[in-house]
Design a protein around this motif. Structure first.
Motif, mmCIF file in Angstrom:
data_model
loop_
_atom_site.group_PDB
_atom_site.id
_atom_site.type_symbol
_atom_site.label_atom_id
_atom_site.label_comp_id
_atom_site.label_asym_id
_atom_site.label_seq_id
_atom_site.Cartn_x
_atom_site.Cartn_y
_atom_site.Cartn_z
ATOM 1 N N LEU A 137 21.979 8.092 -1.838
ATOM 2 C CA LEU A 137 21.425 8.627 -3.086
ATOM 3 C C LEU A 137 21.298 7.492 -4.092
ATOM 4 C CD1 LEU A 137 23.523 11.921 -3.411
ATOM 5 C CD2 LEU A 137 21.476 11.468 -2.032
ATOM 6 N N ASP A 138 20.092 7.354 -4.660
ATOM 7 C CA ASP A 138 19.827 6.273 -5.616
ATOM 8 C C ASP A 138 19.255 6.867 -6.896
ATOM 9 O OD1 ASP A 138 19.616 3.736 -6.680
ATOM 10 O OD2 ASP A 138 17.676 3.326 -5.753
ATOM 11 N N GLY A 139 20.146 7.263 -7.792
ATOM 12 C CA GLY A 139 19.689 7.795 -9.072
ATOM 13 C C GLY A 139 19.578 9.307 -9.122
ATOM 14 N N VAL A 140 20.182 10.022 -8.177
ATOM 15 C CA VAL A 140 20.218 11.493 -8.238
ATOM 16 C C VAL A 140 21.166 11.843 -9.383
ATOM 17 C CG1 VAL A 140 20.864 13.602 -7.026
ATOM 18 C CG2 VAL A 140 19.691 11.763 -5.804
ATOM 19 N N SER A 141 20.600 12.289 -10.496
ATOM 20 C CA SER A 141 21.369 12.348 -11.737
ATOM 21 C C SER A 141 22.059 13.682 -11.985
ATOM 22 C CB SER A 141 20.448 12.042 -12.928
ATOM 23 O OG SER A 141 19.400 13.005 -13.013
ATOM 24 N N ASN A 142 21.584 14.742 -11.365
ATOM 25 C CA ASN A 142 22.145 16.062 -11.609
ATOM 26 C C ASN A 142 23.345 16.280 -10.686
ATOM 27 O OD1 ASN A 142 22.597 18.967 -11.423
ATOM 28 N ND2 ASN A 142 20.676 19.198 -12.536
ATOM 29 N N SER A 143 24.516 16.517 -11.275
ATOM 30 C CA SER A 143 25.720 16.684 -10.458
ATOM 31 C C SER A 143 25.627 17.901 -9.552
ATOM 32 C CB SER A 143 26.949 16.793 -11.362
ATOM 33 O OG SER A 143 26.845 17.917 -12.224
ATOM 34 N N HIS A 144 24.857 18.925 -9.970
ATOM 35 C CA HIS A 144 24.666 20.094 -9.102
ATOM 36 C C HIS A 144 23.899 19.696 -7.847
ATOM 37 C CE1 HIS A 144 25.294 23.388 -12.396
ATOM 38 N NE2 HIS A 144 26.238 22.469 -12.387
ATOM 39 N N ASN A 145 22.915 18.807 -7.993
ATOM 40 C CA ASN A 145 22.188 18.335 -6.816
ATOM 41 C C ASN A 145 23.088 17.519 -5.901
ATOM 42 O OD1 ASN A 145 19.685 19.511 -7.380
ATOM 43 N ND2 ASN A 145 19.016 17.777 -8.625
ATOM 44 N N LEU A 146 23.930 16.666 -6.489
ATOM 45 C CA LEU A 146 24.880 15.908 -5.665
ATOM 46 C C LEU A 146 25.787 16.859 -4.903
ATOM 47 C CD1 LEU A 146 26.401 13.383 -4.722
ATOM 48 C CD2 LEU A 146 27.683 13.457 -6.870
ATOM 49 N N GLY A 147 26.308 17.879 -5.578
ATOM 50 C CA GLY A 147 27.185 18.836 -4.911
ATOM 51 C C GLY A 147 26.478 19.603 -3.816
ATOM 52 N N ALA B 34 26.016 17.349 -0.801
ATOM 53 C CA ALA B 34 27.282 17.184 -0.078
ATOM 54 C C ALA B 34 27.598 18.427 0.738
ATOM 55 C CB ALA B 34 28.410 16.895 -1.068
ATOM 56 N N ARG B 35 27.350 19.583 0.167
ATOM 57 C CA ARG B 35 27.609 20.837 0.895
ATOM 58 C C ARG B 35 26.746 20.914 2.148
ATOM 59 N NH1 ARG B 35 27.071 26.966 -1.687
ATOM 60 N NH2 ARG B 35 27.644 28.112 0.212
ATOM 61 N N THR B 36 25.468 20.548 2.030
ATOM 62 C CA THR B 36 24.556 20.582 3.177
ATOM 63 C C THR B 36 24.996 19.600 4.258
ATOM 64 O OG1 THR B 36 22.649 21.283 1.861
ATOM 65 C CG2 THR B 36 22.186 20.099 3.899
ATOM 66 N N LEU B 37 25.315 18.379 3.857
ATOM 67 C CA LEU B 37 25.706 17.369 4.844
ATOM 68 C C LEU B 37 26.964 17.785 5.594
ATOM 69 C CD1 LEU B 37 25.031 14.040 2.897
ATOM 70 C CD2 LEU B 37 23.547 15.208 4.533
ATOM 71 N N SER C 100 31.901 14.591 -10.174
ATOM 72 C CA SER C 100 32.322 15.351 -11.341
ATOM 73 C C SER C 100 32.882 16.710 -10.938
ATOM 74 C CB SER C 100 31.136 15.553 -12.287
ATOM 75 O OG SER C 100 30.156 16.377 -11.660
ATOM 76 N N GLU C 101 33.436 17.399 -11.921
ATOM 77 C CA GLU C 101 33.977 18.731 -11.665
ATOM 78 C C GLU C 101 32.888 19.703 -11.220
ATOM 79 O OE1 GLU C 101 35.975 19.553 -15.333
ATOM 80 O OE2 GLU C 101 37.651 18.201 -14.882
ATOM 81 N N SER C 102 31.709 19.611 -11.829
ATOM 82 C CA SER C 102 30.620 20.506 -11.424
ATOM 83 C C SER C 102 30.127 20.172 -10.019
ATOM 84 C CB SER C 102 29.471 20.435 -12.430
ATOM 85 O OG SER C 102 28.996 19.110 -12.578
ATOM 86 N N ALA C 103 30.130 18.882 -9.640
ATOM 87 C CA ALA C 103 29.732 18.513 -8.274
ATOM 88 C C ALA C 103 30.695 19.115 -7.260
ATOM 89 C CB ALA C 103 29.688 16.994 -8.130
ATOM 90 N N SER D 55 17.695 18.283 -3.581
ATOM 91 C CA SER D 55 18.688 18.853 -2.664
ATOM 92 C C SER D 55 18.013 19.648 -1.554
ATOM 93 C CB SER D 55 19.687 19.736 -3.420
ATOM 94 O OG SER D 55 19.055 20.850 -3.991
ATOM 95 N N ALA D 56 16.847 20.262 -1.849
ATOM 96 C CA ALA D 56 16.101 20.962 -0.806
ATOM 97 C C ALA D 56 15.510 19.968 0.188
ATOM 98 C CB ALA D 56 15.003 21.820 -1.423
ATOM 99 N N THR D 57 14.986 18.865 -0.320
ATOM 100 C CA THR D 57 14.481 17.809 0.564
ATOM 101 C C THR D 57 15.593 17.289 1.473
ATOM 102 O OG1 THR D 57 12.826 17.120 -1.069
ATOM 103 C CG2 THR D 57 13.426 15.515 0.615
ATOM 104 N N ALA D 58 16.757 17.055 0.890
ATOM 105 C CA ALA D 58 17.891 16.576 1.686
ATOM 106 C C ALA D 58 18.270 17.584 2.765
ATOM 107 C CB ALA D 58 19.093 16.294 0.779
ATOM 108 N N ALA D 59 18.205 18.873 2.423
ATOM 109 C CA ALA D 59 18.580 19.902 3.399
ATOM 110 C C ALA D 59 17.619 19.919 4.579
ATOM 111 C CB ALA D 59 18.615 21.269 2.718
ATOM 112 N N ILE D 60 16.321 19.802 4.314
ATOM 113 C CA ILE D 60 15.330 19.805 5.393
ATOM 114 C C ILE D 60 15.526 18.590 6.301
ATOM 115 C CG2 ILE D 60 12.861 19.595 5.902
ATOM 116 C CD1 ILE D 60 12.374 21.229 3.311
ATOM 117 N N LEU D 61 15.702 17.427 5.694
ATOM 118 C CA LEU D 61 15.901 16.216 6.488
ATOM 119 C C LEU D 61 17.225 16.259 7.249
ATOM 120 C CD1 LEU D 61 14.580 13.612 3.903
ATOM 121 C CD2 LEU D 61 13.466 14.288 6.033
ATOM 122 N N ALA D 62 18.263 16.799 6.616
ATOM 123 C CA ALA D 62 19.557 16.896 7.291
ATOM 124 C C ALA D 62 19.471 17.816 8.493
ATOM 125 C CB ALA D 62 20.623 17.384 6.314
#
Length: 278
Positions: free
Chosen positions: A105-115, A118-121, A141-144, A234-241
């Motif tokens: 991840l390079d600049g994924v700024s939204n902690s919800h997207n990071l979380g 991570a859940r998908t992976l 973060s706590e939200s992630a 996060s949807a793109t990551a899920a499809i690729l994962a």
């Protein structure tokens, strides 16, 4: 001015807290829960009692104050923050030997997207995640943690500095692939290289920086209908994962071998025993 590192982090929600106690219970410093969670937290309380750390049942109002949010799911662990070691290219070489793709991840700024990523992976059995030192990149973060639903505890997470240079060196072991709108190859080409893919996902608004894209060997695009411009990262990551998910013999259904020709499946029964010649 740089902010000092957090001394504690509040991890909320039953899946996230369960994963924390399962994977790294030494990090838990204090533990709180509502009355309706009592049937589910016995093992956690027993651990806290054993290591002599505080835990107690609290009401909804106090738990919201402790958690800093109403979205706590009735359970909160106050824990030591998880350190993120720097990316070690020797370690990455060992990861590649397993044939498992790597997500970066390079600049994924939204902690919800990071979380969510991570859940998908974790759901698909990936083991490693790299985040860059991009100034916009979200951290743990706590939200992630809350959105990851325990997924962050199942990933080795590393931080890459000077990502474009790191990507060039990763090419020895990985096919380094960026993601961008409308100007990349199809996803199917990712499986046509003996090296596992290292997939780089960028900022939600601006995508990957120019230098990062230049360090990639290829760019992949997910074709859509054109009715909306793009997918959430996060949807793109899920499809690729899903497309690149780890496969193992343990995940495949087992097949019973066919019995040798001339023998019945009920080997050992009187009918299956050969007759003696006269």
């Amino acid at each position: 001015m740089a902010h000092p590192p957090e001394r504690t982090i509040r991890i909320a929600g039953l899946p996230a807290v369960t994963a924390l106690f399962k994977r790294d219970p030494d990090r838990v410093l204090r533990f709180f829960y509502e009355e309706h969670m009592v049937p589910l937290v016995g093992e956690f309380c027993a651990y806290m009692a054993r290591v002599r750390r505080p835990y107690r049942m609290v009401d909804t109002e106090e738990l919201a104050r402790i958690a800093g949010t109403m979205l706590h799911g009735g359970i909160v662990a106050v824990a030591e923050p998880r350190p993120i070691p720097p990316l070690d290219l020797g370690e990455a070489h060992q990861w590649a030997q397993s044939g498992q793709p790597l997500f970066i991840l390079d600049g994924v700024s939204n902690s919800h997207n990071l979380g969510a990523i991570a859940r998908t992976l974790a759901f698909f059995g990936f083991q490693n995640l790299v985040i860059s030192d991009h100034p916009a990149q979200a951290g743990l973060s706590e939200s992630a943690y809350r959105v990851a639903e325990g997924g962050l505890e199942y990933l080795q997470i590393r931080k890459a500095t000077s990502l474009p240079e790191a990507l060039k060196r990763l090419r020895r072991d990985y096919r380094v692939v960026g993601t961008a709108l409308g100007r990349g190859v199809s996803m199917e080409t990712l499986t046509q290289d003996p090296r596992p893919a290292a997939v780089v996902l960028g900022n939600e608004e601006d995508g990957l920086p120019t230098a990062t894209l230049a360090a990639c060997e290829a760019v992949v695009t997910l074709p859509g209908s054109g009715q909306v411009q793009s997918l959430n990262v996060s949807a793109t990551a899920a499809i690729l994962a899903y497309a690149l998910r780890p496969r193992s013999d343990a995940m495949r259904p087992t097949r019973r071998p066919n019995p040798p020709r001339g023998k019945s499946r009920g080997a050992g029964t009187p009918k299956s025993r050969p007759r003696k010649s006269a």
